[in-house]
Motif scaffolding. Structure first.
Motif, PDB file in Angstrom:
ATOM      1  N   ASP A  78      15.339 -27.100  35.642  1.00  0.00           N
ATOM      2  CA  ASP A  78      16.292 -26.867  34.552  1.00  0.00           C
ATOM      3  C   ASP A  78      15.553 -26.162  33.424  1.00  0.00           C
ATOM      4  O   ASP A  78      14.354 -26.326  33.262  1.00  0.00           O
ATOM      5  CB  ASP A  78      16.926 -28.173  34.070  1.00  0.00           C
ATOM      6  CG  ASP A  78      15.913 -29.294  33.902  1.00  0.00           C
ATOM      7  OD1 ASP A  78      15.154 -29.237  32.916  1.00  0.00           O
ATOM      8  OD2 ASP A  78      15.881 -30.197  34.747  1.00  0.00           O
ATOM      9  N   GLN A 101      23.468 -28.906  40.723  1.00  0.00           N
ATOM     10  CA  GLN A 101      22.943 -28.233  39.525  1.00  0.00           C
ATOM     11  C   GLN A 101      24.042 -28.064  38.481  1.00  0.00           C
ATOM     12  O   GLN A 101      23.807 -28.238  37.282  1.00  0.00           O
ATOM     13  CB  GLN A 101      22.376 -26.860  39.921  1.00  0.00           C
ATOM     14  CG  GLN A 101      21.020 -26.955  40.580  1.00  0.00           C
ATOM     15  CD  GLN A 101      19.932 -26.471  39.651  1.00  0.00           C
ATOM     16  OE1 GLN A 101      19.949 -25.331  39.210  1.00  0.00           O
ATOM     17  NE2 GLN A 101      18.994 -27.343  39.347  1.00  0.00           N
ATOM     18  N   ALA A 153      24.260 -29.575  34.582  1.00  0.00           N
ATOM     19  CA  ALA A 153      24.456 -28.776  33.375  1.00  0.00           C
ATOM     20  C   ALA A 153      25.679 -29.218  32.575  1.00  0.00           C
ATOM     21  O   ALA A 153      25.780 -28.942  31.383  1.00  0.00           O
ATOM     22  CB  ALA A 153      24.569 -27.298  33.740  1.00  0.00           C
ATOM     23  N   PRO A 213      20.945 -24.333  34.696  1.00  0.00           N
ATOM     24  CA  PRO A 213      20.601 -24.440  36.109  1.00  0.00           C
ATOM     25  C   PRO A 213      19.719 -23.262  36.533  1.00  0.00           C
ATOM     26  O   PRO A 213      19.697 -22.229  35.863  1.00  0.00           O
ATOM     27  CB  PRO A 213      21.946 -24.352  36.831  1.00  0.00           C
ATOM     28  CG  PRO A 213      22.988 -24.310  35.784  1.00  0.00           C
ATOM     29  CD  PRO A 213      22.353 -23.994  34.490  1.00  0.00           C
ATOM     30  N   ALA A 266      25.307 -21.986  40.919  1.00  0.00           N
ATOM     31  CA  ALA A 266      25.757 -23.093  40.062  1.00  0.00           C
ATOM     32  C   ALA A 266      26.464 -22.552  38.828  1.00  0.00           C
ATOM     33  O   ALA A 266      27.453 -23.113  38.366  1.00  0.00           O
ATOM     34  CB  ALA A 266      24.574 -23.965  39.660  1.00  0.00           C
TER      35      ALA A 266
END
Lengths: 289, 353
Positions: free
Chosen positions: B138, B290, B294, B301, B306
């Motif tokens: 991340d 992901q 977020a 992500p 994603a």
């Protein structure tokens, strides 16, 4: 400790003393395994890795930042210790003379701050010292200042924050020492005509010094390893040795250098402590007996 | 206690292995090794804790346990502990989340298992997040933030050069990482040509505003000094100011010339359940998980797919969404792993002088 292990004076049976020495075995073993051995490994690592020699110490002493951090650390610990002593001594005097319910109440006041973590208390001091903070509001309201002072980050905040955390560690040994003083001595001096000032200076003060000695050592040593309070309340000039050691150990993962830094701090601390003991002993033959 | 636990673990494993071997022999199965390998009942993943771990738990840990039946225990991700465990050959962690630049340092010191890219799918990952021994998971941003009560919209510094020209106290992180990068951008270095960092020039740039810098050390600290107006403008991380902004604190931020910094998954060398570690990382990088991550915390992500699953209002706050990504730049973790020691020394000598 050494006395307990050797035959006592006056030809008393030594078995009794050896019996006491056995009591020292469990904590001694514990410290040897979990403190002494890791400490030796730290020292060895600083000397042997990545290559045998003094290269790590060359880096420690070759870099001005480390020397400056070390002197900052000692200076800060010194100031905090003196402030703690000045504040704690009269307080401990009052508490030591109290008894019963009042003594308990005083002790609670001394001990309660220990229940809150140093991190939270340091954030608390940020709120007190900031420009829009409580202290500035108070100073303005009382007309002592006419504009808001910039106190954060700064030495005042660091010292106050650290003294607040270390105070109980000064007060407790002082109380212990003072409560052991035989007050009949003071009464005797009174009967013999010594005025209060002289009774204090010549009887109480010298007899309270073992407590002072313990408190000063405790506060000074602990302050040397301070980390979070100077980080949150201090500025660029309050970079402490512990912060640099943490950086090398945890972020750069350079353990040989971190070990050399830690060993240097340990040696400096030990030397300072020995000098201090010597001075105390010379000025006061009572201590050390 | 840990020794007892590991003994118990060994015993169970041995028994399980014997049992499966017996069954395998009885049935005369050709592919015995696959059956012999016992699945662990639980895995240990170390993280930075707090809100981040909560988000990991919802987005990754729960789906993983549902899928495999393996439960996950967590613990603090102290970098020194990973090194100590690997050196002592007593690794408790199956997977660890680390700041990417620390992951790169660990990789250089040989403390990590190489990732198995035959298990982990890298085809959907955005550029610059996959490495031999670690993968970013991340992305956060180090960016310009300000107190809306003290700074009018017209005064908001639009980039680091304007931040340097701002009149008043300015907050910066008391570390060379990230701070040297923004100092160089302030001095006119193009955001895409930062590396190799010119350390001297960065320090000289910092020197120009030296007396008005408020050095902060902790994320919680920068949020506090900004909300309380101790500094009108500061460099900060989006994860620390987004929450207060949303709940009405007088703070705001933008992502122009933001420096992207990441968390990464690593597998310590000698981790007990390597295959499951790789499979966990593979799952955690899948698009739907992901995206779920977020939605909970404003960190971007690394899986491009994603981003397509997320609504516009979420994309706006994510550092890796296409609009934000083009105004931002990645911190070069490999440069820091190779030169961190040197930059750190120069920085501490400068700052304590």
């Amino acid at each position: 400790m050494a006395e307990a292990a050797t035959p006592g004076p006056g030809g008393r049976p030594w078995t009794l003393y050896r019996g006491y020495a056995v009591l020292l075995l469990p904590p001694g073993l514990f410290l040897a395994v979990f403190f002494l051995w890791p400490l030796i490994r730290v020292v060895l690592r600083s000397l042997l890795e990545p290559h045998p020699g003094l290269a790590n110490y060359g880096r420690v002493f070759g870099e001005a930042a480390f020397a400056r951090a070390l002197s900052n650390t000692i200076e800060t610990a010194g100031v905090v210790t003196v402030l703690c002593l000045v504040i704690a001594y009269p307080l401990a005097y009052a508490i030591a003379r109290a008894d019963g319910r009042r003594l308990k109440l005083f002790m609670i006041f001394v001990l309660v701050p220990l229940w809150t973590s140093a991190v939270i208390r340091s954030f608390g001091w940020m709120i007190v010292f900031q420009r829009q903070g409580v202290l500035n509001d108070l100073l303005l309201a009382l007309g002592i200042t006419h504009s808001r002072l910039t106190l954060l980050p700064g030495s005042l905040a660091v010292h106050v924050g650290m003294v607040h955390i270390m105070l109980p560690f000064m007060i407790l040994p002082l109380i212990a020492g003072m409560r052991g003083i035989d007050l009949n001595l003071m009464r005797a001096a009174d009967v013999l005509g010594a005025p209060p000032r002289r009774r204090f200076l010549e009887i109480f003060l010298p007899l309270s010094l073992p407590g002072v000695s313990a408190g000063v050592a405790l506060v000074f040593m602990t302050s040397l390893g301070f980390f979070i309070t100077p980080a949150l309340l201090g500025g660029a000039r309050h970079t402490m040795a512990a912060v640099l050691i943490e950086e090398e150990a945890n972020v750069q993962l350079d353990w040989p250098l971190a070990s050399a830094l830690a060993t240097t701090l340990l040696i400096v601390t030990t030397v300072l402590y020995l000098v201090y003991l010597r001075l105390m002993r010379r000025s006061l033959p009572l201590i050390g007996r | 206690m840990s020794r007892a636990a590991s003994n118990a673990g060994k015993r169970v494993t041995r028994r399980t292995v014997l049992k499966s071997a017996a069954i395998g022999a009885a049935l005369g199965v050709a592919g015995a090794p696959a059956i012999l390998r016992a699945k662990p009942a639980q895995m240990v993943i170390s993280t930075g804790g707090g809100q981040l771990e909560e988000a990991y738990r919802e987005a990754y840990f729960k789906p993983w346990t549902e899928k495999t039946g393996i439960t996950i225990t967590t613990g603090p991700n102290t970098g020194a502990k990973l090194k100590a465990m690997v050196e002592q050959k007593a690794v408790e962690w199956d997977v660890s989340q680390q700041p990417a630049e620390l992951a790169a340092t660990m990789a250089r010191q040989g403390l990590l298992e190489p990732l198995d890219w035959s298990i982990i799918d890298r085809s959907k990952l955005i550029k610059g997040v996959a490495f031999d021994d670690f993968v970013m998971c991340d992305v956060a941003a180090y960016h310009i933030a300000w107190n809306t009560k003290l700074v009018t919209p017209a005064e908001v510094p639009k980039d680091w050069t304007a931040f340097w020209a701002f009149h008043g106290r300015r907050g910066l992180w008391k570390r060379p990482y990230q701070t040297l990068e923004v100092a160089l951008m302030a001095d006119g270095v193009d955001k895409d040509k930062l590396y190799p960092l010119d350390i001297e020039r960065g320090l000289k740039s910092l020197g120009k505003i030296r007396d008005s810098i408020y050095w902060w050390e902790r994320g919680a600290q920068v949020a506090q000094i900004l909300i309380d107006g101790e500094v009108p403008v500061t460099a900060a991380w989006n994860g620390r100011v987004y929450g207060p902004k949303k709940s009405g604190a007088p703070v705001d931020y933008h992502l122009n010339e933001a420096l992207l910094v990441a968390d990464a998954w690593v597998v310590p060398k000698g981790a007990p359940n390597k295959r499951e570690s790789m499979e966990f990382i593979a799952l955690a990088l899948e698009a739907d998980h992901q995206a779920a991550f977020a939605r909970q915390i404003p960190y971007g992500p690394v899986n491009a797919e994603a981003l397509k699953l997320l609504p516009q209002d979420v994309l706006e706050i994510l550092p890796t969404s296409p609009d934000n990504f083009k105004h931002a730049t990645f911190l070069d973790v490999n440069w820091w792993a190779a030169n961190g020691e040197r930059a750190e020394a120069a920085f501490r000598n400068w700052i304590t002088a």
